[in-house]
Design an enzyme around this catalytic site. Structure first.
Site, PDB file in Angstrom:
ATOM      1  CE  LYS A   1      -0.239  -0.404   4.845  1.00 36.04           C
ATOM      2  NZ  LYS A   1      -1.002  -0.122   6.727  1.00 36.04           N
TER       3      LYS A   1
ATOM      4  NE  ARG B   1      -6.196   0.379  12.482  1.00 32.47           N
ATOM      5  CZ  ARG B   1      -4.918   0.243  12.413  1.00 32.47           C
ATOM      6  NH1 ARG B   1      -3.930   1.200  11.930  1.00 32.47           N
ATOM      7  NH2 ARG B   1      -4.506  -1.035  11.259  1.00 32.47           N
TER       8      ARG B   1
ATOM      9  CE1 TYR C   1      13.208  31.433   5.638  1.00 26.76           C
ATOM     10  CE2 TYR C   1      13.189  29.560   5.210  1.00 26.76           C
ATOM     11  CZ  TYR C   1      13.511  30.390   4.701  1.00 26.76           C
ATOM     12  OH  TYR C   1      12.831  30.567   3.421  1.00 26.76           O
TER      13      TYR C   1
ATOM     14  CG  MET D   1       9.218  23.449  -0.286  1.00 28.80           C
ATOM     15  SD  MET D   1       7.961  24.918  -0.521  1.00 28.80           S
ATOM     16  CE  MET D   1       6.932  25.269   0.336  1.00 28.80           C
TER      17      MET D   1
END
Length: 353
Positions: free
Chosen positions: A35, A130, A249, A297
């Site tokens: 998956k 679940r 940053y 990013m």
């Protein structure tokens, strides 16, 4: 030269991991969970390699993933979709020979109400709370499906990462009880961690997922799994900084000594987690190079002071692989290996070897 990150996917390693797990319980057969695009490794190439090695049962999450997989392997394989199917998916299920895993009595009633209902599997909830038919409803399930029983019955371990947990034994007893109502169905219980828990957990099919790709819980003594991929990013620049300077940053890292830094082309836009800032690491020639400052990013800065001779523009730093184990990188980022590999985006070039 390409200035983009790359993931070298080691198909031979994935096949070797599948064979290692397949040999653990000789009475069972190892399937493969593929998956989420084979956990980010590329479902078509991975599934074809596993099928050629002898794997005949594959697991995905969605019926649509199953259809994509069938188009990739077009072979004598069983494909099961964990999240089930709605009756409106029946034509897709038939066309691509996907077996939906139905997870609740209403869904099973709706499926059996179809004329010429395709084969289906059933998930039994033995403790996860679940997905799955609850234990108190199993006798009703047996009555409901008596005329058209499921071809496959499964459940899922709550904490196979810790093989000492009593809940594993409790779940095993519940699953044996539930599965006894379906004597002709194939049985499946063990995920990657369960594959290391002995023959009692094997049943007909075991379901290794993250273990195929070199991740997962700590391994028992004597068992080795190989990395499924090597994630690398090219160095763009190398620079020197002085004490008191900061990087990235927010100026979240201040240097107290002179250091040599390299900035590489990889970031959270590629799926590498922002949480790895000031915690994760890369490797150059086996030398640990800590991530300093935030992951942005498209860029990450690493401290290459100890590997300065190797740190040159165009050289590739490793972020997952034989030198940077998947689960160790994930631990430093406060997550698990699943998230690191499934989150890798399309900007990361997959190269198959």
């Amino acid at each position: 030269m390409s200035f983009s990150p790359r993931a070298r996917v080691h198909l031979q390693n994935i096949v070797a991991n599948w064979r290692t797990i397949d040999a653990l319980v000789p009475e069972s057969k190892a399937g493969a969970v593929v998956k989420a695009n084979a956990y980010g490794h590329g479902v078509a190439r991975v599934a074809r390699a596993l099928h050629e090695a002898g794997c005949r049962t594959f697991f995905v999450a969605y019926v649509e993933e199953g259809a994509e997989l069938r188009n990739a392997i077009r072979a004598d394989a069983t494909i099961l979709a964990f999240n089930g199917a709605d009756p409106c998916d029946a034509d897709l299920v038939r066309a691509h020979r996907v077996t939906p895993v139905l997870n609740a009595l209403p869904a099973i009633r709706d499926w059996l109400a179809l004329s010429d209902a395709p084969d289906y599997a059933v998930h039994i909830d033995t403790g996860m709370n679940r997905l799955g038919v609850r234990m108190e409803d199993v006798s009703g399930l047996a009555g409901l499906t008596a005329c058209r029983p499921p071809v496959h019955v499964m459940s899922h371990l709550v904490d196979s990462d810790d093989r000492s947990r009593a809940i594993n034994v409790e779940q095993l007893a519940r699953f044996k009880d539930a599965a006894s109502h379906f004597p002709h169905a194939r049985k499946s219980f063990a995920n990657t961690g369960g594959c290391f828990m002995g023959r009692d957990y094997g049943f007909d099919i075991v379901r290794p997922g993250i273990g195929l790709y070199g991740g997962g819980p700590p391994l028992p003594d004597g068992i080795e799994l190989k990395p499924g991929m090597t994630l690398e990013a090219p160095i763009l620049t190398v620079q020197s900084v002085q004490p008191g300077e900061t990087v990235g940053y927010g100026a979240t890292h201040t240097f107290d000594t002179a250091r040599t830094l390299a900035t590489v082309a990889l970031g959270y836009g590629d799926g590498f987690l922002r949480a790895a800032g000031n915690k994760g690491f890369a490797s150059l020639g086996g030398i640990v190079c800590p991530i300093v400052g935030r992951v942005s990013m498209d860029l990450i800065t690493i401290d290459v002071t100890q590997a300065a001779d190797l740190a040159k523009p165009g050289a590739f730093a490793q972020f997952i692989g034989a030198e940077v184990l998947l689960e160790e990188q994930a631990r430093r980022a406060g997550t698990v290996g699943y998230e690191l590999v499934t989150g890798l985006g399309h900007r990361v070039r997959r190269i198959y070897d």
